[in-house]
Design a protein around this motif. Structure first.
Motif, PDB file in Angstrom:
ATOM      1  N   LYS A   1       4.938   4.920   0.680  1.00  0.00           N
ATOM      2  CA  LYS A   1       5.749   4.140   1.609  1.00  0.00           C
ATOM      3  C   LYS A   1       5.698   4.751   3.012  1.00  0.00           C
ATOM      4  O   LYS A   1       6.486   5.642   3.324  1.00  0.00           O
ATOM      5  CB  LYS A   1       7.193   4.075   1.093  1.00  0.00           C
ATOM      6  N   PRO A   2       4.767   4.285   3.849  1.00  0.00           N
ATOM      7  CA  PRO A   2       4.761   4.763   5.240  1.00  0.00           C
ATOM      8  C   PRO A   2       6.150   4.584   5.856  1.00  0.00           C
ATOM      9  O   PRO A   2       6.820   3.564   5.623  1.00  0.00           O
ATOM     10  CB  PRO A   2       3.720   3.865   5.915  1.00  0.00           C
ATOM     11  N   VAL A   3       6.569   5.588   6.619  1.00  0.00           N
ATOM     12  CA  VAL A   3       7.950   5.582   7.112  1.00  0.00           C
ATOM     13  C   VAL A   3       8.109   4.822   8.423  1.00  0.00           C
ATOM     14  O   VAL A   3       9.217   4.405   8.771  1.00  0.00           O
ATOM     15  CB  VAL A   3       8.481   7.021   7.281  1.00  0.00           C
ATOM     16  N   ASP A   4       7.029   4.611   9.150  1.00  0.00           N
ATOM     17  CA  ASP A   4       7.088   3.932  10.444  1.00  0.00           C
ATOM     18  C   ASP A   4       7.004   2.426  10.226  1.00  0.00           C
ATOM     19  O   ASP A   4       5.995   1.917   9.731  1.00  0.00           O
ATOM     20  CB  ASP A   4       5.933   4.420  11.324  1.00  0.00           C
ATOM     21  N   ASP A   5       8.045   1.716  10.629  1.00  0.00           N
ATOM     22  CA  ASP A   5       8.056   0.263  10.446  1.00  0.00           C
ATOM     23  C   ASP A   5       6.836  -0.395  11.084  1.00  0.00           C
ATOM     24  O   ASP A   5       6.333  -1.415  10.575  1.00  0.00           O
ATOM     25  CB  ASP A   5       9.318  -0.347  11.069  1.00  0.00           C
ATOM     26  N   ALA A   6       6.344   0.167  12.195  1.00  0.00           N
ATOM     27  CA  ALA A   6       5.256  -0.462  12.939  1.00  0.00           C
ATOM     28  C   ALA A   6       3.936  -0.460  12.173  1.00  0.00           C
ATOM     29  O   ALA A   6       3.018  -1.221  12.506  1.00  0.00           O
ATOM     30  CB  ALA A   6       5.076   0.231  14.290  1.00  0.00           C
ATOM     31  N   VAL A   7       3.832   0.377  11.139  1.00  0.00           N
ATOM     32  CA  VAL A   7       2.595   0.425  10.336  1.00  0.00           C
ATOM     33  C   VAL A   7       2.391  -0.890   9.589  1.00  0.00           C
ATOM     34  O   VAL A   7       1.259  -1.331   9.360  1.00  0.00           O
ATOM     35  CB  VAL A   7       2.665   1.603   9.337  1.00  0.00           C
ATOM     36  N   TYR A   8       3.493  -1.526   9.231  1.00  0.00           N
ATOM     37  CA  TYR A   8       3.430  -2.695   8.348  1.00  0.00           C
ATOM     38  C   TYR A   8       3.076  -3.948   9.144  1.00  0.00           C
ATOM     39  O   TYR A   8       3.865  -4.433   9.961  1.00  0.00           O
ATOM     40  CB  TYR A   8       4.779  -2.879   7.642  1.00  0.00           C
ATOM     41  N   THR A   9       1.889  -4.456   8.897  1.00  0.00           N
ATOM     42  CA  THR A   9       1.423  -5.686   9.517  1.00  0.00           C
ATOM     43  C   THR A   9       0.781  -6.555   8.435  1.00  0.00           C
ATOM     44  O   THR A   9       0.464  -6.081   7.338  1.00  0.00           O
ATOM     45  CB  THR A   9       0.381  -5.420  10.613  1.00  0.00           C
ATOM     46  N   PHE A  10       0.566  -7.810   8.759  1.00  0.00           N
ATOM     47  CA  PHE A  10      -0.081  -8.723   7.824  1.00  0.00           C
ATOM     48  C   PHE A  10      -1.438  -8.171   7.394  1.00  0.00           C
ATOM     49  O   PHE A  10      -1.752  -8.092   6.197  1.00  0.00           O
ATOM     50  CB  PHE A  10      -0.239 -10.095   8.482  1.00  0.00           C
ATOM     51  N   ASN A  11      -2.245  -7.763   8.353  1.00  0.00           N
ATOM     52  CA  ASN A  11      -3.596  -7.301   8.016  1.00  0.00           C
ATOM     53  C   ASN A  11      -3.592  -5.950   7.314  1.00  0.00           C
ATOM     54  O   ASN A  11      -4.495  -5.668   6.515  1.00  0.00           O
ATOM     55  CB  ASN A  11      -4.458  -7.248   9.276  1.00  0.00           C
ATOM     56  N   PHE A  12      -2.599  -5.097   7.590  1.00  0.00           N
ATOM     57  CA  PHE A  12      -2.471  -3.822   6.883  1.00  0.00           C
ATOM     58  C   PHE A  12      -2.384  -4.073   5.379  1.00  0.00           C
ATOM     59  O   PHE A  12      -3.070  -3.425   4.581  1.00  0.00           O
ATOM     60  CB  PHE A  12      -1.223  -3.087   7.380  1.00  0.00           C
ATOM     61  N   HIS A  13      -1.553  -5.029   4.996  1.00  0.00           N
ATOM     62  CA  HIS A  13      -1.383  -5.333   3.571  1.00  0.00           C
ATOM     63  C   HIS A  13      -2.578  -6.105   3.023  1.00  0.00           C
ATOM     64  O   HIS A  13      -3.074  -5.796   1.932  1.00  0.00           O
ATOM     65  CB  HIS A  13      -0.111  -6.147   3.361  1.00  0.00           C
ATOM     66  N   ARG A  14      -3.027  -7.111   3.740  1.00  0.00           N
ATOM     67  CA  ARG A  14      -4.107  -7.952   3.227  1.00  0.00           C
ATOM     68  C   ARG A  14      -5.383  -7.152   3.018  1.00  0.00           C
ATOM     69  O   ARG A  14      -6.049  -7.279   1.977  1.00  0.00           O
ATOM     70  CB  ARG A  14      -4.363  -9.111   4.193  1.00  0.00           C
ATOM     71  N   ASN A  15      -5.728  -6.333   3.989  1.00  0.00           N
ATOM     72  CA  ASN A  15      -6.966  -5.564   3.869  1.00  0.00           C
ATOM     73  C   ASN A  15      -6.889  -4.554   2.726  1.00  0.00           C
ATOM     74  O   ASN A  15      -7.889  -4.290   2.048  1.00  0.00           O
ATOM     75  CB  ASN A  15      -7.277  -4.854   5.186  1.00  0.00           C
ATOM     76  N   MET A  16      -5.689  -3.997   2.502  1.00  0.00           N
ATOM     77  CA  MET A  16      -5.537  -3.078   1.363  1.00  0.00           C
ATOM     78  C   MET A  16      -5.848  -3.788   0.054  1.00  0.00           C
ATOM     79  O   MET A  16      -6.563  -3.252  -0.800  1.00  0.00           O
ATOM     80  CB  MET A  16      -4.116  -2.511   1.333  1.00  0.00           C
ATOM     81  N   MET A  17      -5.322  -5.008  -0.099  1.00  0.00           N
ATOM     82  CA  MET A  17      -5.545  -5.716  -1.357  1.00  0.00           C
ATOM     83  C   MET A  17      -7.014  -6.098  -1.513  1.00  0.00           C
ATOM     84  O   MET A  17      -7.564  -6.021  -2.627  1.00  0.00           O
ATOM     85  CB  MET A  17      -4.663  -6.954  -1.430  1.00  0.00           C
ATOM     86  N   LEU A  18      -7.668  -6.489  -0.441  1.00  0.00           N
ATOM     87  CA  LEU A  18      -9.104  -6.775  -0.511  1.00  0.00           C
ATOM     88  C   LEU A  18      -9.868  -5.546  -0.999  1.00  0.00           C
ATOM     89  O   LEU A  18     -10.748  -5.647  -1.863  1.00  0.00           O
ATOM     90  CB  LEU A  18      -9.624  -7.209   0.861  1.00  0.00           C
ATOM     91  N   GLU A  19      -9.512  -4.388  -0.459  1.00  0.00           N
ATOM     92  CA  GLU A  19     -10.204  -3.153  -0.852  1.00  0.00           C
ATOM     93  C   GLU A  19      -9.905  -2.788  -2.303  1.00  0.00           C
ATOM     94  O   GLU A  19     -10.789  -2.300  -3.023  1.00  0.00           O
ATOM     95  CB  GLU A  19      -9.815  -1.998   0.081  1.00  0.00           C
ATOM     96  N   LEU A  20      -8.680  -3.014  -2.750  1.00  0.00           N
ATOM     97  CA  LEU A  20      -8.339  -2.695  -4.139  1.00  0.00           C
ATOM     98  C   LEU A  20      -9.102  -3.605  -5.106  1.00  0.00           C
ATOM     99  O   LEU A  20      -9.614  -3.134  -6.133  1.00  0.00           O
ATOM    100  CB  LEU A  20      -6.830  -2.841  -4.356  1.00  0.00           C
ATOM    101  N   ILE A  21      -9.193  -4.877  -4.797  1.00  0.00           N
ATOM    102  CA  ILE A  21      -9.934  -5.810  -5.653  1.00  0.00           C
ATOM    103  C   ILE A  21     -11.395  -5.393  -5.742  1.00  0.00           C
ATOM    104  O   ILE A  21     -11.999  -5.407  -6.818  1.00  0.00           O
ATOM    105  CB  ILE A  21      -9.793  -7.251  -5.124  1.00  0.00           C
ATOM    106  N   LYS A  22     -11.953  -4.994  -4.606  1.00  0.00           N
ATOM    107  CA  LYS A  22     -13.346  -4.525  -4.610  1.00  0.00           C
ATOM    108  C   LYS A  22     -13.484  -3.245  -5.429  1.00  0.00           C
ATOM    109  O   LYS A  22     -14.427  -3.097  -6.224  1.00  0.00           O
ATOM    110  CB  LYS A  22     -13.816  -4.287  -3.177  1.00  0.00           C
ATOM    111  N   ARG A  23     -12.554  -2.311  -5.245  1.00  0.00           N
ATOM    112  CA  ARG A  23     -12.633  -1.028  -5.944  1.00  0.00           C
ATOM    113  C   ARG A  23     -12.573  -1.230  -7.455  1.00  0.00           C
ATOM    114  O   ARG A  23     -13.310  -0.577  -8.218  1.00  0.00           O
ATOM    115  CB  ARG A  23     -11.489  -0.119  -5.492  1.00  0.00           C
ATOM    116  N   LEU A  24     -11.706  -2.116  -7.896  1.00  0.00           N
ATOM    117  CA  LEU A  24     -11.553  -2.357  -9.335  1.00  0.00           C
ATOM    118  C   LEU A  24     -12.625  -3.302  -9.867  1.00  0.00           C
ATOM    119  O   LEU A  24     -12.701  -3.515 -11.079  1.00  0.00           O
ATOM    120  CB  LEU A  24     -10.159  -2.907  -9.629  1.00  0.00           C
TER     121      LEU A  24
END
Length: 300
Positions: free
Chosen positions: A91-114
Motif C-alpha cells: 500500500k503506497p502511502v502517498d495518495d498521489a501515486v494512485y492513478t488510473f494508469n498506475f492500477h491498469r498497467n499493473m494488472m496488464l503486467e500481472l496477466i502477462k506474468r501469469l
C-alpha cells in the motif's frame, strides 16, 4: 527509488471466516519493482479455463470467497488479485501515486506474468472500471465476461448516489472499512465485516481507499476517459464472447438503471440476473450468481 509503501502484517489475515486460500505474491512486475502484489491462485495450472476475479473499493480478494468454490468445482483455475493499496498487496502511502494508469498497467503486467489464457473476466466496481478496459488490449486472452454492479466511466458522473459516496469518503480519511461493509451489506457477520477491515491497521494504510472514489472519471479530461471510451466502443462492436450480468438491486450507486446502460454497451449481453436483496457488493450473494453464470455458459 522504491515507493514508500506499507505492508499489512500477515497476522491480520489469520482465521478469516470462509477464506483459507494460500497467498501468492509477485514483487518484480515491470514498473512496479519492490511493490508486492498479492493474488489468490487456486485450481489446476493447466485448466481449460481461468476466472480472473477483480475486486473494487474498498474490498479485496476476500469478496470472491463465495464464488471461487463454484468456479473451482467446474475444473477451472481461479486468480483473484488485490489491487495495490488493498488486501494483502502493498500500500503506497502517498495518495498521489494512485492513478488510473498506475492500477491498469499493473494488472496488464500481472496477466502477462501469469501467462493467463482462456480467461473469464469477473468484475465489479473498480474491478470493472479498470478491468473492462483490459480485454481490448489482450483480445486473444479473454473469452467470457461475468459483470456485476460497475460501469465504464467516460467522463460523466453515474449519478447523485456516487456524488454522495465520493463526498463521504473525502470526509473520512480514516474510513472504518468494516463498519462501511456491514452497513452496506447487512448479511455480513461481524467477523466477515472485520475481514474486510483486516488490510488496514490504521489511516496510513488507506491511501487507496481514499483515492479510488476521486479517480472515477466524472469529467471529460480525467485520466482514463480516452481508454474507457475506446473500451466502450470495443465492447459494443468487437466483443464476440459470452457475457453474464448480475445486478444487486439495492445498490444506490451502480444499480439496475446504471447497469442497463452498461448492458446496452456490451454486444449481445443477455438480460441480467437481478439479485433483489443484493447491494453494491453483490458477490456476497455470489454462490447463486456463479452457478447461474456457469449455467448460462452451458457448463451446468
Amino acid at each position: 527509488m522504491p515507493l514508500d509503501a506499507k505492508r499489512t502484517p500477515d497476522a491480520r489475515f489469520e482465521n478469516l471466516p470462509g477464506y483459507d486460500y494460500a497467498p501468492h505474491y509477485v514483487d518484480d512486475l515491470p514498473g512496479y519493482e519492490g511493490l508486492r502484489v498479492h493474488y489468490v491462485d487456486e485450481g489446476p495450472q493447466d485448466a481449460v479455463r481461468t476466472y480472473l476475479c477483480l475486486h473494487g473499493e474498498p474490498s479485496w480478494a476476500y469478496l470472491y470467497r463465495k464464488m471461487i468454490p463454484v468456479f473451482l468445482d467446474s475444473g477451472a483455475r481461479v486468480i483473484a488479485p488485490d489491487w495495490l493499496g488493498f488486501g494483502r498487496s502493498d500500500k503506497p502511502v502517498d495518495d498521489a501515486v494512485y492513478t488510473f494508469n498506475f492500477h491498469r498497467n499493473m494488472m496488464l503486467e500481472l496477466i502477462k506474468r501469469l501467462d493467463l489464457k482462456t480467461v473469464t473476466l469477473v468484475c465489479q466496481d473498480w474491478g470493472g472500471l479498470l478491468g473492462l478496459t483490459i480485454p481490448m488490449d489482450m483480445p486473444d486472452t479473454f473469452e467470457r465476461l461475468i459483470v456485476m454492479n460497475t460501469a465504464i466511466a467516460t467522463g460523466v458522473s453515474p449519478g447523485a448516489g456516487f456524488d454522495q459516496w465520493k463526498a463521504y469518503v473525502r470526509s473520512q480519511p480514516d474510513l472504518d472499512v468494516a463498519a462501511l461493509m456491514k452497513r452496506g451489506t447487512p448479511i455480513l457477520s461481524d467477523a466477515e465485516a472485520a475481514a474486510y477491515g483486516a488490510p488496514f491497521p490504521d489511516a496510513t494504510y488507506k491511501a487507496g481507499v481514499r483515492t479510488f472514489p476521486e479517480l472515477v472519471m466524472v469529467a471529460p479530461g480525467m485520466e482514463g476517459v480516452d481508454i474507457s471510451k475506446r473500451a466502450a466502443h470495443w465492447w459494443a462492436n468487437d466483443w464476440s464472447g459470452d457475457s453474464f450480468m448480475a445486478v444487486g438491486a439495492q445498490d444506490p450507486v451502480l444499480g439496475p438503471a446504471q447497469m442497463e446502460q452498461l448492458r446496452q454497451t456490451i454486444r449481445d449481453c443477455p438480460e441480467p440476473m437481478i439479485v433483489a436483496d443484493g447491494g453494491h457488493f453483490v458477490q456476497e450473494w455470489g454462490e447463486p450468481i456463479a452457478l447461474a453464470a456457469l449455467q448460462s455458459f452451458g457448463e451446468l
